[in-house]
Enzyme design. Structure first.
Site, short mmCIF file in Angstrom:
data_model
loop_
_atom_site.label_atom_id
_atom_site.label_comp_id
_atom_site.label_asym_id
_atom_site.label_seq_id
_atom_site.Cartn_x
_atom_site.Cartn_y
_atom_site.Cartn_z
N PRO A 194 0.08 -36.89 64.32
CA PRO A 194 0.30 -38.31 64.60
C PRO A 194 -0.71 -39.14 63.83
CG PRO A 194 0.14 -37.01 66.64
CD PRO A 194 -0.30 -36.13 65.52
N LYS A 195 -0.31 -40.34 63.43
CA LYS A 195 -1.24 -41.27 62.77
C LYS A 195 -1.79 -42.22 63.82
CE LYS A 195 -1.87 -44.38 58.89
NZ LYS A 195 -2.69 -45.31 59.67
N TRP A 196 -3.09 -42.10 64.10
CA TRP A 196 -3.72 -42.87 65.15
C TRP A 196 -4.06 -44.27 64.68
CZ3 TRP A 196 -3.55 -40.74 69.82
CH2 TRP A 196 -3.27 -39.37 69.86
N ASP A 201 0.76 -45.12 64.85
CA ASP A 201 1.15 -45.77 63.60
C ASP A 201 2.26 -45.07 62.84
OD1 ASP A 201 0.06 -48.19 63.04
OD2 ASP A 201 -1.61 -47.44 61.86
N GLY A 202 2.42 -43.77 63.03
CA GLY A 202 3.37 -43.00 62.24
C GLY A 202 2.96 -41.56 62.21
#
Length: 361
Positions: free
Chosen positions: A29-31, A176-177
């Protein structure tokens, strides 16, 4: 402090790609927080930032958590985040960058931060930056096997299909993505050797003001964007500002016929020296105040709210764009009053606790 990898260290970066790549990759996951490299040598802890400035003083609770949950000598790459109501809250996190120790202490108790680790640069006497990511990830999992909240190990998978599910689902928890990391890749500070996939959406917004550019009073620095809410009020949602120098001057000339006064303007309080408390929650002046640029002049020139522009954005934070939006095209065919929040895509609701595990508020 004496470690195999010493501060400051510039974090390894990622380049944007439109879709999730496949191959020998690990997906995470993009934090959405403050990128941080944590250095621990016994009882000493230092938190470095992306711009290499120390952030240790702003997060005393993270220092305590690192001392309680990490190996005695290590260097960790990760993200400092703040969670509230089951999702990440970047605006709350930003409030921590403050000169007053008393305020930092109070907020560290009211809205405590968390550290999400996703890479291991050093452990004990060993510099791991030259090892492949697959080995660093295995060492990170072992090093943090006993860690408890508020220190977390980010989830990771080699399954591209699962990463696609994460991309769709985790946004509802404020993420975020997705980031994709080559399994064979070494740690390369300040180099874009990873891949990031972020949400891209469009919205039609009303242009209700502008700020001049630092290059001169006849160039547009940014355009102020608004959307109409359910009460029919034009709310400030963000700005666009990435224009070539020649286009900035052209825009300035083109917008002059629309320049108006604050009298009767939807953001009339923007012209006041001392707006009320209610108004400061809505005015572009206050909502774009930057704790990183204290004293920056954020006053603006009001425009008749007649122009509509289509912009690209990643996601919302509350009722505003999380990041600066990007110009897409003008929409002369759109009625400004049709630019409402209803057009925005709603992310799937997802609880942050399901990503980080138990102990997450």
């Amino acid at each position: 402090m004496q470690l195999p990898v010493m501060p400051p260290v510039k974090p390894m970066l990622a380049k944007s790609v439109p879709t999730i790549p496949t191959g020998e990759l690990s997906y995470e996951p993009k934090w959405d927080g403050f990128r941080s490299i944590v250095f621990r040598d016994g009882d000493e802890v230092e938190i470095g930032s992306r711009n290499e400035k120390p952030m240790t003083r702003y997060f005393p609770e993270v220092v305590e958590a690192v001392l309680a949950n990490t190996p005695e000598r290590c260097v960790l790459d990760g993200e400092i985040v703040v969670a509230a109501n089951g999702r990440l809250e970047f605006e709350v996190l930003q409030q921590r960058i403050h000169p007053a120790v008393s305020r930092i202490t109070r907020l560290s108790q009211e809205t405590p931060a968390r550290f999400v680790a996703f890479d291991l640069l050093a452990l004990g006497e060993d510099d791991l930056t030259g090892q492949p990511f697959a080995a660093r990830r295995a060492a990170l999992e072992k090093a943090l096997a006993g860690a408890q909240a508020p220190v977390h190990l980010t989830p990771a998978t080699r399954d591209a299909a699962l990463a696609q599910d994460w991309f769709s689902q985790f946004e509802g928890a404020g993420l975020d993505g997705v980031v994709a990391k080559p399994l064979a890749g070494t740690y390369t500070p300040d180099k874009r050797t990873m891949f990031k996939i972020k949400h891209q959406r469009t919205a039609d917004c009303v242009v209700a003001g502008y700020r001049v550019h630092k290059s001169g009073p006849d160039s547009i620095g940014s355009l102020l964007l608004g959307l109409y809410n359910d009460d029919g009020r034009l709310a400030s949602v963000g700005v666009i500002g990435a224009f070539p120098a020649a286009r900035r001057k052209e825009l300035f000339s083109e917008l002059q016929p629309l320049v108006t006064t604050f009298e009767g303007h939807p953001w009339a309080w923007g012209g006041q020296d001392q707006p009320s408390q209610e108004e400061t929650s809505r005015t572009p002046r206050s909502s774009e105040y930057s704790r990183w640029n204290v004293g920056k002049d954020l006053s603006f020139v009001p425009l008749e709210p007649d122009l509509v522009v289509e912009v690209r954005y990643e996601h919302m934070e509350g009722d505003r764009f999380r990041h600066t939006a990007q110009f897409n095209r003008w929409r002369p065919d759109r009625d400004p009053r049709s630019c409402t929040y209803e057009q925005l895509e709603e992310p799937v609701s997802f609880d942050l606790a399901d990503i980080l595990g138990q102990g997450t508020p």
